[in-house]
Scaffold this motif. Structure first.
Motif, PDB file in Angstrom:
ATOM      1  N   THR A 176      -8.076   9.107   8.091  1.00  0.00           N
ATOM      2  CA  THR A 176      -8.773   9.042   6.804  1.00  0.00           C
ATOM      3  C   THR A 176      -7.807   8.698   5.670  1.00  0.00           C
ATOM      4  N   ILE A 177      -8.199   7.751   4.846  1.00  0.00           N
ATOM      5  CA  ILE A 177      -7.432   7.417   3.642  1.00  0.00           C
ATOM      6  C   ILE A 177      -7.864   8.401   2.552  1.00  0.00           C
ATOM      7  N   PRO A 178      -6.934   9.124   1.933  1.00  0.00           N
ATOM      8  CA  PRO A 178      -7.312  10.054   0.853  1.00  0.00           C
ATOM      9  C   PRO A 178      -8.046   9.314  -0.276  1.00  0.00           C
ATOM     10  N   LYS A 179      -9.013  10.010  -0.880  1.00  0.00           N
ATOM     11  CA  LYS A 179      -9.836   9.400  -1.938  1.00  0.00           C
ATOM     12  C   LYS A 179      -8.995   8.826  -3.076  1.00  0.00           C
ATOM     13  N   GLU A 180      -7.968   9.581  -3.480  1.00  0.00           N
ATOM     14  CA  GLU A 180      -7.147   9.109  -4.601  1.00  0.00           C
ATOM     15  C   GLU A 180      -6.387   7.837  -4.241  1.00  0.00           C
ATOM     16  N   CYS A 181      -6.011   7.695  -2.976  1.00  0.00           N
ATOM     17  CA  CYS A 181      -5.318   6.479  -2.549  1.00  0.00           C
ATOM     18  C   CYS A 181      -6.285   5.296  -2.494  1.00  0.00           C
ATOM     19  N   LYS A 182      -7.502   5.544  -2.021  1.00  0.00           N
ATOM     20  CA  LYS A 182      -8.506   4.463  -2.015  1.00  0.00           C
ATOM     21  C   LYS A 182      -8.771   3.989  -3.435  1.00  0.00           C
ATOM     22  N   ARG A 183      -8.869   4.937  -4.360  1.00  0.00           N
ATOM     23  CA  ARG A 183      -9.122   4.573  -5.760  1.00  0.00           C
ATOM     24  C   ARG A 183      -7.969   3.739  -6.312  1.00  0.00           C
ATOM     25  N   LEU A 184      -6.741   4.150  -6.047  1.00  0.00           N
ATOM     26  CA  LEU A 184      -5.577   3.375  -6.489  1.00  0.00           C
ATOM     27  C   LEU A 184      -5.612   1.961  -5.917  1.00  0.00           C
ATOM     28  N   MET A 185      -5.939   1.868  -4.644  1.00  0.00           N
ATOM     29  CA  MET A 185      -5.985   0.558  -3.985  1.00  0.00           C
ATOM     30  C   MET A 185      -7.065  -0.323  -4.628  1.00  0.00           C
ATOM     31  N   ARG A 186      -8.224   0.262  -4.922  1.00  0.00           N
ATOM     32  CA  ARG A 186      -9.301  -0.506  -5.575  1.00  0.00           C
ATOM     33  C   ARG A 186      -8.879  -0.947  -6.973  1.00  0.00           C
ATOM     34  N   MET A 187      -8.279  -0.018  -7.721  1.00  0.00           N
ATOM     35  CA  MET A 187      -7.867  -0.340  -9.089  1.00  0.00           C
ATOM     36  C   MET A 187      -6.834  -1.460  -9.096  1.00  0.00           C
ATOM     37  N   TYR A 188      -5.872  -1.378  -8.190  1.00  0.00           N
ATOM     38  CA  TYR A 188      -4.829  -2.393  -8.133  1.00  0.00           C
ATOM     39  C   TYR A 188      -5.395  -3.756  -7.765  1.00  0.00           C
ATOM     40  N   SER A 189      -6.386  -3.754  -6.927  1.00  0.00           N
ATOM     41  CA  SER A 189      -6.915  -5.024  -6.424  1.00  0.00           C
ATOM     42  C   SER A 189      -8.129  -5.521  -7.206  1.00  0.00           C
ATOM     43  N   ASN A 190      -8.313  -5.033  -8.401  1.00  0.00           N
ATOM     44  CA  ASN A 190      -9.319  -5.481  -9.372  1.00  0.00           C
ATOM     45  C   ASN A 190     -10.706  -4.913  -9.181  1.00  0.00           C
ATOM     46  N   ARG A 191     -10.869  -3.893  -8.456  1.00  0.00           N
ATOM     47  CA  ARG A 191     -12.209  -3.375  -8.221  1.00  0.00           C
ATOM     48  C   ARG A 191     -12.737  -2.529  -9.369  1.00  0.00           C
ATOM     49  N   GLU A 192     -11.864  -1.916 -10.140  1.00  0.00           N
ATOM     50  CA  GLU A 192     -12.333  -1.094 -11.247  1.00  0.00           C
ATOM     51  C   GLU A 192     -11.214  -0.863 -12.240  1.00  0.00           C
ATOM     52  N   ILE A 193     -11.593  -0.702 -13.507  1.00  0.00           N
ATOM     53  CA  ILE A 193     -10.596  -0.389 -14.529  1.00  0.00           C
ATOM     54  C   ILE A 193     -10.997   0.883 -15.259  1.00  0.00           C
TER      55      ILE A 193
ATOM     56  N   THR B 101       0.836  -1.206   0.000  1.00  0.00           N
ATOM     57  CA  THR B 101       0.000   0.000   0.000  1.00  0.00           C
ATOM     58  C   THR B 101       0.868   1.252   0.000  1.00  0.00           C
ATOM     59  N   ALA B 102       1.918   1.255   0.820  1.00  0.00           N
ATOM     60  CA  ALA B 102       2.824   2.408   0.886  1.00  0.00           C
ATOM     61  C   ALA B 102       3.467   2.664  -0.478  1.00  0.00           C
ATOM     62  N   LYS B 103       3.936   1.609  -1.113  1.00  0.00           N
ATOM     63  CA  LYS B 103       4.577   1.743  -2.424  1.00  0.00           C
ATOM     64  C   LYS B 103       3.571   2.213  -3.477  1.00  0.00           C
ATOM     65  N   LEU B 104       2.386   1.621  -3.478  1.00  0.00           N
ATOM     66  CA  LEU B 104       1.357   1.958  -4.459  1.00  0.00           C
ATOM     67  C   LEU B 104       0.922   3.415  -4.347  1.00  0.00           C
ATOM     68  N   CYS B 105       0.763   3.897  -3.120  1.00  0.00           N
ATOM     69  CA  CYS B 105       0.233   5.241  -2.878  1.00  0.00           C
ATOM     70  C   CYS B 105       1.321   6.292  -2.684  1.00  0.00           C
ATOM     71  N   PHE B 106       2.595   5.893  -2.824  1.00  0.00           N
ATOM     72  CA  PHE B 106       3.715   6.812  -2.624  1.00  0.00           C
ATOM     73  C   PHE B 106       3.661   7.447  -1.235  1.00  0.00           C
ATOM     74  N   LYS B 107       3.423   6.625  -0.240  1.00  0.00           N
ATOM     75  CA  LYS B 107       3.347   7.064   1.162  1.00  0.00           C
ATOM     76  C   LYS B 107       4.320   6.242   1.985  1.00  0.00           C
ATOM     77  N   SER B 108       4.549   6.678   3.209  1.00  0.00           N
ATOM     78  CA  SER B 108       5.435   5.926   4.106  1.00  0.00           C
ATOM     79  C   SER B 108       4.646   4.823   4.806  1.00  0.00           C
ATOM     80  N   VAL B 109       5.358   3.825   5.293  1.00  0.00           N
ATOM     81  CA  VAL B 109       4.733   2.743   6.047  1.00  0.00           C
ATOM     82  C   VAL B 109       4.027   3.310   7.277  1.00  0.00           C
ATOM     83  N   SER B 110       4.624   4.322   7.914  1.00  0.00           N
ATOM     84  CA  SER B 110       3.995   4.906   9.107  1.00  0.00           C
ATOM     85  C   SER B 110       2.670   5.585   8.761  1.00  0.00           C
TER      86      SER B 110
END
Length: 121
Positions: free
Chosen positions: A38-55, A19-28
């Motif tokens: 709160t998880i930023p909206k753009e990070c949630k979208r990236l996480m969904r896209m990566y995990s097959n939720r949307e293309i 998740t840290a690598k995908l969202c360009f964030k630190s592990v902390s």
């Protein structure tokens, strides 16, 4: 276990490090999300896209999705980036007759897929 941690681990099947690598964030930062920040909206979208939720929101991509770095076709076939590039190259060098045959086969495959969706398998 927080709602964010459930989302990351079970909905998206991502580790803290992924998740840290995908969202360009630190592990902390990811650990703070897991604790309830709160998880930023753009990070949630990236996480969904990566995990097959949307293309895409486009109808042209209905039935397609990404799963762990591969494009999954409506037929269930999983393609790597290299396979997609190879297919693209083959289309580029194909003759007109090959392209007509390919176009016909794609139309038939989509029609069969539509029938399967409407009437079940």
């Amino acid at each position: 276990m927080t709602k964010n941690q459930l989302f990351r681990q079970f909905h998206c099947n991502l580790t803290i490090e992924e998740t840290a690598k995908l969202c360009f964030k630190s592990v902390s930062t990811i650990k703070r999300w897991d604790s309830g920040d709160t998880i930023p909206k753009e990070c949630k979208r990236l996480m969904r896209m990566y995990s097959n939720r949307e293309i895409s929101l486009s109808e042209d991509w209905a039935g397609f999705y990404c799963e762990q770095g591969k494009l999954v076709l409506p037929s269930g076939i999983r393609l790597t980036a290299a396979q997609i590039l190879m297919a693209s190259a083959l289309v580029e060098i194909a003759s007109d007759n090959d392209l007509k045959t390919s176009s016909y086969l794609v139309r038939v495959a989509r029609a069969l897929s539509d029938i399967k969706i409407r009437y079940g398998s």
